[in-house]
Scaffold this motif. Structure first.
Motif, PDB file in Angstrom:
ATOM      1  N   VAL A   1       0.855  -1.184   0.000  1.00  0.00           N
ATOM      2  CA  VAL A   1       0.000   0.000   0.000  1.00  0.00           C
ATOM      3  C   VAL A   1       0.891   1.234   0.000  1.00  0.00           C
ATOM      4  CG1 VAL A   1      -1.821   1.252   1.202  1.00  0.00           C
ATOM      5  CG2 VAL A   1      -1.786  -1.256   1.264  1.00  0.00           C
ATOM      6  N   THR A   2       0.610   2.177  -0.902  1.00  0.00           N
ATOM      7  CA  THR A   2       1.425   3.391  -1.031  1.00  0.00           C
ATOM      8  C   THR A   2       0.527   4.628  -1.029  1.00  0.00           C
ATOM      9  OG1 THR A   2       1.318   3.476  -3.448  1.00  0.00           O
ATOM     10  CG2 THR A   2       3.036   2.093  -2.487  1.00  0.00           C
ATOM     11  N   ASP A   3       1.164   5.798  -0.924  1.00  0.00           N
ATOM     12  CA  ASP A   3       0.445   7.055  -1.107  1.00  0.00           C
ATOM     13  C   ASP A   3       1.227   7.978  -2.043  1.00  0.00           C
ATOM     14  OD1 ASP A   3       2.553   7.746   0.523  1.00  0.00           O
ATOM     15  OD2 ASP A   3       1.334   8.612   2.121  1.00  0.00           O
ATOM     16  N   HIS A   4       1.972   7.344  -2.970  1.00  0.00           N
ATOM     17  CA  HIS A   4       2.805   8.091  -3.912  1.00  0.00           C
ATOM     18  C   HIS A   4       2.883   7.305  -5.206  1.00  0.00           C
ATOM     19  CE1 HIS A   4       5.900   5.141  -2.812  1.00  0.00           C
ATOM     20  NE2 HIS A   4       5.523   5.355  -1.564  1.00  0.00           N
ATOM     21  N   GLY A   5       3.647   7.803  -6.154  1.00  0.00           N
ATOM     22  CA  GLY A   5       3.644   7.195  -7.484  1.00  0.00           C
ATOM     23  C   GLY A   5       4.608   6.053  -7.696  1.00  0.00           C
ATOM     24  N   GLU A   6       5.562   5.830  -6.779  1.00  0.00           N
ATOM     25  CA  GLU A   6       6.544   4.767  -6.988  1.00  0.00           C
ATOM     26  C   GLU A   6       5.936   3.390  -6.731  1.00  0.00           C
ATOM     27  OE1 GLU A   6      10.877   5.551  -6.190  1.00  0.00           O
ATOM     28  OE2 GLU A   6       9.983   6.827  -4.647  1.00  0.00           O
ATOM     29  N   ARG A   7       6.490   2.406  -7.429  1.00  0.00           N
ATOM     30  CA  ARG A   7       6.008   1.037  -7.305  1.00  0.00           C
ATOM     31  C   ARG A   7       7.168   0.093  -7.001  1.00  0.00           C
ATOM     32  NH1 ARG A   7       2.267   3.565  -6.810  1.00  0.00           N
ATOM     33  NH2 ARG A   7       0.259   3.563  -7.903  1.00  0.00           N
ATOM     34  N   VAL A   8       6.852  -0.995  -6.335  1.00  0.00           N
ATOM     35  CA  VAL A   8       7.859  -2.007  -6.020  1.00  0.00           C
ATOM     36  C   VAL A   8       7.812  -3.077  -7.093  1.00  0.00           C
ATOM     37  CG1 VAL A   8       8.668  -3.680  -4.322  1.00  0.00           C
ATOM     38  CG2 VAL A   8       7.548  -1.570  -3.564  1.00  0.00           C
ATOM     39  N   PRO A   9       8.894  -3.282  -7.843  1.00  0.00           N
ATOM     40  CA  PRO A   9       8.888  -4.289  -8.911  1.00  0.00           C
ATOM     41  C   PRO A   9       8.516  -5.671  -8.386  1.00  0.00           C
ATOM     42  CG  PRO A   9      10.862  -2.917  -9.037  1.00  0.00           C
ATOM     43  CD  PRO A   9      10.185  -2.575  -7.745  1.00  0.00           C
ATOM     44  N   GLY A  10       7.629  -6.338  -9.092  1.00  0.00           N
ATOM     45  CA  GLY A  10       7.246  -7.699  -8.744  1.00  0.00           C
ATOM     46  C   GLY A  10       6.219  -7.814  -7.647  1.00  0.00           C
ATOM     47  N   ALA A  11       5.769  -6.683  -7.102  1.00  0.00           N
ATOM     48  CA  ALA A  11       4.775  -6.720  -6.020  1.00  0.00           C
ATOM     49  C   ALA A  11       3.473  -6.087  -6.487  1.00  0.00           C
ATOM     50  CB  ALA A  11       5.306  -5.985  -4.791  1.00  0.00           C
ATOM     51  N   VAL A  12       2.372  -6.518  -5.899  1.00  0.00           N
ATOM     52  CA  VAL A  12       1.063  -5.925  -6.185  1.00  0.00           C
ATOM     53  C   VAL A  12       0.942  -4.660  -5.348  1.00  0.00           C
ATOM     54  CG1 VAL A  12      -1.428  -6.246  -6.106  1.00  0.00           C
ATOM     55  CG2 VAL A  12       0.066  -8.184  -6.644  1.00  0.00           C
ATOM     56  N   CYS A  13       0.892  -3.505  -6.004  1.00  0.00           N
ATOM     57  CA  CYS A  13       0.853  -2.221  -5.304  1.00  0.00           C
ATOM     58  C   CYS A  13      -0.493  -1.543  -5.535  1.00  0.00           C
ATOM     59  CB  CYS A  13       1.972  -1.305  -5.801  1.00  0.00           C
ATOM     60  SG  CYS A  13       3.643  -1.959  -5.571  1.00  0.00           S
TER      61      CYS A  13
END
Length: 477
Positions: A103-115
């Motif tokens: 779970v995020t509150d910004h635009g970056e994503r973690v490769p290979g994870a469901v964000c």
């Protein structure tokens, strides 16, 4: 009793009372409870089940607190990661924790994870019906805090609901918290100090006021925050208080509504501590000690008698129902606040050996004497130099690297000694930027020394003692 129960209980007693406030908005207990239920329905809709990990990579906001509550109500395991961590380090944490969701509150994503962004998660279950919390046992894991690991990889300290509550209940009693208190949350959610700020407030039905990552390093605005928010209980690393005193006019302005000030995580230099004791004669000052693996396991209250001291204050006596002893000079802890174990490893059995050295003073109170290994506290955070060395060695211009902590307490700094690849001359700014791509800000190097090779012991290992002496003397350039 679960770690989500305090909010549920407070919402039933005083739904309109303020629960949490960030720098923009706040939530009452009724609102926090309802928001957590909404996120709970969304998590279940996303397939999160009891025992799953949910990695929450966000700024410090009231919304992220509601998400954490939802994760706990789902019977899942909360994995808080501060927003300031670079994506590459978050990816390494995710590879270890294997979260069902990030779970995020910004635009970056973690490769290979469901964000999924918080806002999307909230919209997904705006009318979700599935909001009955999952019943948990005291021994069930509640959260994982990732610390710097000796293998060069972050390691996850797994803590149960019962362990966290044992500490929280003790802390609430020790500080005599009431619903009228206003607690500051200076530490990041990934740092164990935040457990008291959040859950201590919720247990007492008090309010917790979040200090954002930028504000946490700004002395004068931070002092303004304490005054304007009417903070009654403060908890932070000593360096934050020293910063506020030296550059924010903390002592000149007085304590305001503050009635208790607690510090932990590193030694408090004696002179500024005495200044604080003199300047705030009516404010309780407490020194809490314990690694992340035990949360707080000893406590010492600083009194006027300590103004005559010429040496560091003790770390005190056992707290939280724990048993604290010395075995061959090493501090060993057993009891209800101790972790379940490291995530992915074997469950802990028996007492936890801290790796810290201690001794008893004349009054039978424990004194901290340093580390058995080379792990240290830098800027209030635990740092394994091997993790920083591993990142440096990933740089194309570095053949080998060793990192040392030079100095102690507020003066502790990370010095890197590198052997360059042939024909390369990596600069300090270049390697510092490289560190910032992989590590949180407090683990970025402060100095660079370049050598043609490392001294070795008879069995071929790097002679860290000899190399450390070179760094301390300035001979390694």
């Amino acid at each position: 009793m679960s770690l989500y129960s305090p909010v549920v209980d407070a919402a039933a007693r005083t739904p309109d009372a303020l629960a949490v406030r960030d720098l923009v908005s706040g939530l009452s207990y009724g609102e926090l409870d309802a928001r957590a239920d909404t996120f709970l329905a969304a998590l279940r809709g996303r397939g999160v089940r009891p025992g799953d990990r949910v990695l929450v990579w966000t700024d410090k906001t009231a919304e992220s607190v509601a998400v954490a509550q939802a994760v706990l109500r789902c019977g899942a395991i909360h994995v808080p990661v501060p927003r300031g961590n670079p994506v590459r380090r978050v990816a390494r944490i995710a590879a270890d924790a294997r979260p069902a969701l990030v779970v995020t509150d910004h635009g970056e994503r973690v490769p290979g994870a469901v964000c999924v962004p918080c806002a999307d998660l909230f919209r997904e279950a705006a009318h979700g019906p599935d909001t009955v919390p999952h019943p948990v046992r005291s021994a069930d894991p509640a959260y994982i805090l990732y610390t710097s690991g000796s293998t060069g990889q972050p390691k996850g300290v797994c803590v149960s609901h019962g362990s966290a509550l044992s500490f929280v209940d003790w802390a609430c009693g020790e500080l005599r918290l009431t619903a009228a208190d206003r607690l500051a949350n200076h530490a990041s959610f990934g740092f164990d100090l935040s457990v008291f700020d959040l859950y201590g407030a919720f247990r007492a039905g008090a309010s917790v006021h979040l200090v954002g990552e930028t504000l946490a390093r700004a002395a004068e605005p931070l002092v303004d925050f304490v005054w304007e928010s009417g903070i009654t209980v403060w908890y932070s690393v000593p360096s934050a208080l020293v910063l506020m005193a030296e550059y924010g006019g903390l002592l000149e302005r007085g304590p305001g509504a503050l009635r208790a000030c607690v510090f932990a995580g590193e030694r408090f230099p004696l002179k500024p501590l005495k200044d604080l004791r003199r300047g705030w004669p009516d404010v309780r000052l407490l020194n809490w000690y314990g690694p992340t693996e035990t949360n707080v396991c000893t406590s010492y209250e600083v009194t006027a008698a300590d103004l005559a001291r010429t040496t560091d204050i003790p770390i005190g006596s056992a707290a939280g129902g724990d048993t604290v002893s010395l075995e061959d000079g090493e501090i060993v802890v057993d009891g209800p606040t101790v972790m379940l174990g490291y995530w992915g490893g074997r469950p802990r059995t028996g007492p936890y050996r801290t790796g810290d050295l201690g001794r008893y003073d004349a009054d039978g109170r424990l004194e901290f004497r340093g580390r058995i290994d080379d792990m240290a506290k830098v800027r209030g955070h635990r740092v394994e130099p091997a993790e920083v060395s591993g990142v440096l060695m990933a740089h194309e211009a570095v053949r080998d690297a060793v990192v040392f902590v030079v100095g102690a307490g507020l003066d502790a700094r990370l010095h890197a000694v590198v052997v360059p690849e042939p024909g390369c001359a990596p600069g300090f700014a270049q390697l510092r930027q490289h560190c910032s791509d992989f590590l949180p800000p407090y683990m970025t190097i402060d100095a660079l020394h370049t050598v043609s090779g490392f001294p070795r012991t008879a069995n071929g290992k790097v002679d860290r003692a000899a190399l450390g002496d070179l760094v301390a003397s300035g001979a390694a350039v």
